[in-house]
Design a protein around this motif. Structure first.
Motif, short mmCIF file in Angstrom:
data_model
loop_
_atom_site.label_atom_id
_atom_site.label_comp_id
_atom_site.label_asym_id
_atom_site.label_seq_id
_atom_site.Cartn_x
_atom_site.Cartn_y
_atom_site.Cartn_z
N SER A 156 -9.48 1.79 -0.88
CA SER A 156 -9.35 1.54 -2.34
C SER A 156 -7.82 1.00 -2.56
O SER A 156 -7.41 -0.07 -3.36
N PHE A 157 -6.94 1.66 -2.01
CA PHE A 157 -5.45 1.35 -1.77
C PHE A 157 -5.15 0.04 -1.38
O PHE A 157 -4.47 -0.77 -1.77
N PHE A 158 -5.94 -0.31 -0.07
CA PHE A 158 -5.78 -1.63 0.55
C PHE A 158 -6.35 -2.64 -0.31
O PHE A 158 -5.73 -3.79 -0.36
N GLY B 128 -0.51 7.15 -6.63
CA GLY B 128 -0.82 7.81 -5.35
C GLY B 128 -0.61 9.36 -5.35
O GLY B 128 -1.51 10.18 -4.94
N GLN B 129 0.24 9.90 -6.22
CA GLN B 129 0.35 11.06 -6.22
C GLN B 129 -0.79 11.78 -7.12
O GLN B 129 -1.11 13.05 -6.73
N ARG B 130 -1.22 11.03 -8.12
CA ARG B 130 -2.40 11.78 -9.07
C ARG B 130 -3.75 11.75 -7.95
O ARG B 130 -4.59 12.81 -7.99
N ILE B 131 -3.96 10.77 -7.12
CA ILE B 131 -5.00 10.66 -6.14
C ILE B 131 -4.86 11.97 -5.22
O ILE B 131 -5.82 12.45 -4.78
N VAL C 267 0.71 -1.19 0.05
CA VAL C 267 0.16 0.15 0.02
C VAL C 267 0.76 1.12 0.07
O VAL C 267 0.69 2.26 -0.66
N TYR C 268 1.89 1.22 0.76
CA TYR C 268 2.80 2.44 1.04
C TYR C 268 3.65 2.53 -0.41
O TYR C 268 3.51 3.78 -0.93
N ILE C 269 3.86 1.65 -1.31
CA ILE C 269 4.74 1.46 -2.36
C ILE C 269 3.67 2.18 -3.42
O ILE C 269 3.95 3.13 -4.40
#
Length: 175
Positions: free
Chosen positions: A135-137, A104-107, A95-97
């Motif tokens: 959603s990430f998880f 992630g940056q777009r979100i 998730v962190y990656i």
């Protein structure tokens, strides 16, 4: 590393956690001492940092790190045998990656735009943050088993090569 909110500090904490586990630091003190250290550092943290209130919860605050280490050493001694919890825990690093990548940056950009427009409605903003986190998880829990299946043969072949050529001089044999 002004505040510790970056990838290098995350890697530092990950390596620190591995070292704690590898050298059995959690067993150097009785479990209730770790809990005591955690409670004391958590109570002292705001008072010690009172002259610098913006630095209290920075991830690279040494008192906060000591507090996190003591909590980790307290919790790591519990033996969790729940497959679901262990699976979810194994997806935290992916998730962190994911969140540090382009997606992630777009979100985060869209979250910022959403906050600018709906910032006065805190319930809506918190709902969005929860939705993106969930959603990430879910995405990580879908991707991680495939990543493991693909990477395991590669990692195993590297491990065989390292053993064959005696390149594992720095690896402690736990078996």
């Amino acid at each position: 590393n002004v505040n510790g909110y970056n990838t290098m500090h995350f890697i530092f904490m990950y390596v620190l956690g591995h070292a704690i586990s590898r050298f059995n630091i959690q067993f150097k003190l009785k479990q209730y001492y770790w809990l005591f250290i955690y409670v004391i550092t958590s109570i002292l943290l705001p008072f010690v940092c009172m002259p610098f209130p913006d630095k209290v919860f920075r991830y690279n605050n040494p008192i906060l790190i000591l507090s996190a280490i003591s909590l980790f050493c307290f919790i790591i001694r519990f033996n969790f045998k729940n497959r679901i919890i262990n699976f979810i825990a194994s997806c935290v690093f992916p998730v962190y990656i994911l969140q540090e990548g382009i997606m992630g940056q777009r979100i985060y950009k869209y979250q910022g735009l959403f906050y600018e427009q709906y910032g006065s409605n805190i319930l809506m903003v918190l709902s969005l943050i929860f939705l993106f986190s969930l959603s990430f998880f879910v995405l990580a829990m879908i991707i991680e088993p495939f990543r493991k299946r693909i990477m395991r043969p590669l990692v195993d072949s590297i491990a065989v090569y390292i053993k064959k050529w005696n390149l594992d001089v720095f690896v402690e044999d736990r078996g």
